[in-house]
Design an enzyme around this catalytic site. Sequence first.
Site, short mmCIF file in Angstrom:
data_model
loop_
_atom_site.label_atom_id
_atom_site.label_comp_id
_atom_site.label_asym_id
_atom_site.label_seq_id
_atom_site.Cartn_x
_atom_site.Cartn_y
_atom_site.Cartn_z
CB CYS A 137 -3.30 44.64 36.24
SG CYS A 137 -5.08 44.75 36.39
CB CYS A 140 -5.68 42.51 34.17
SG CYS A 140 -5.75 44.25 34.55
CG ASP A 141 -2.73 39.85 33.94
OD1 ASP A 141 -3.51 39.78 32.98
OD2 ASP A 141 -1.80 40.67 34.01
#
Length: 311
Positions: A137, A140-141
């Site tokens: 992701c 997300c990261d």
Amino acid sequence: MEKIKTLIIGSGPAGYTAAIYAARADLNPLLYTGMEPGGQLTTTTEVDNFPGYPKGVDGPTMMVELQQQAERFGTEVRIGHVNRVDFSKEKGGIHSVYVEDSTVIQSQTVIIATGATAKYLGLESEQRLRGGGVSACAVCDGFFYKDQEVAIVGGGDTAAEEATYLANICKKVTMLVRKDHMRASKAMQHRVSRTANIDLRYHTQIEEVLGDQVVEGIRMVNNKTGAKEEIAVTGLFIAIGHEPNTAIFKGQLDMDDMGYLITKGKRTETNLPGVFASGDVQDKEYRQAVTAAGTGCMAALDAERYLQSLE
Ligand code: NDP
């Protein structure tokens, strides 16, 4: 033990749309979000192709608004993970659904909208370094790799979208596509090729993710020439598609060989009366937020008609 008319499992566009329709039909639906409240769209950035958002909308915002819309009409939304089901085979039978082993819901109808989950390559080094630089992701990261060099695997819309997202944050993004072409839409391909700091490699796969505790690089192989090359990266993003979340339904509901639930013709009925499926869990073809929402609507209408047929 709780007895209800309609239980919805899953909180992506399919689940929330089913909830909006079921609530407006006075079915008093209860919705369990699953482990990833909001579903896959919470891991995406801009959604530009959902009708009604001429300027686009970011995925997490869209999901919060869908939840609010479902709640406005009386849906009860609970954060929780369904881990077992015991579906009735009889028309008019009661379906038992177990939530984290402590709560049992008995429902006349169940709408499954559990979606699909990101796939990984399956390399030992990739699995060992998950959480240590390997991620599925980018949204997300990606932030953790600000001004660093990263790589991404995949040639679909997700990979293209995530590569351009990462290119905004990171110094350089090496994008690995295993064929001589990308599966992504032309618009997304143009976006990738217009982005100067994306190094696009066709015919290229990962042989090994390098590093003990954290990702330090990757060894790539050209699957046409066999040539190998190592590059230094601190992050590796896997964007190669998804797997339907159907493990808890095995043995009870009909599935295809990839595990997607099978519904009847153009309807959302599964092989069991009162159990309906909508969204990516039953759709490997279109997999769009808008098509998922469409089938969520259909599932709620099918559930309503089924309940009426019992009266
Ligand atoms: P896709 O299934 O469309 O693409 C997967 C990609 O990963 C393909 O390029 C595939 O290669 C590659 N791949 C699969 N397995 C491997 C492997 N083991 N090693 C290397 N590469 C691999 O998945 P997406 O997640 O990209 O998209 C899913 C759906 O969601 C699509 O319908 C897409 O259009 C949609 N989507 C739409 C968005 C939007 O409109 N904003 C954003 C994101 C997704 P190959 O082609 O060789 O099989």
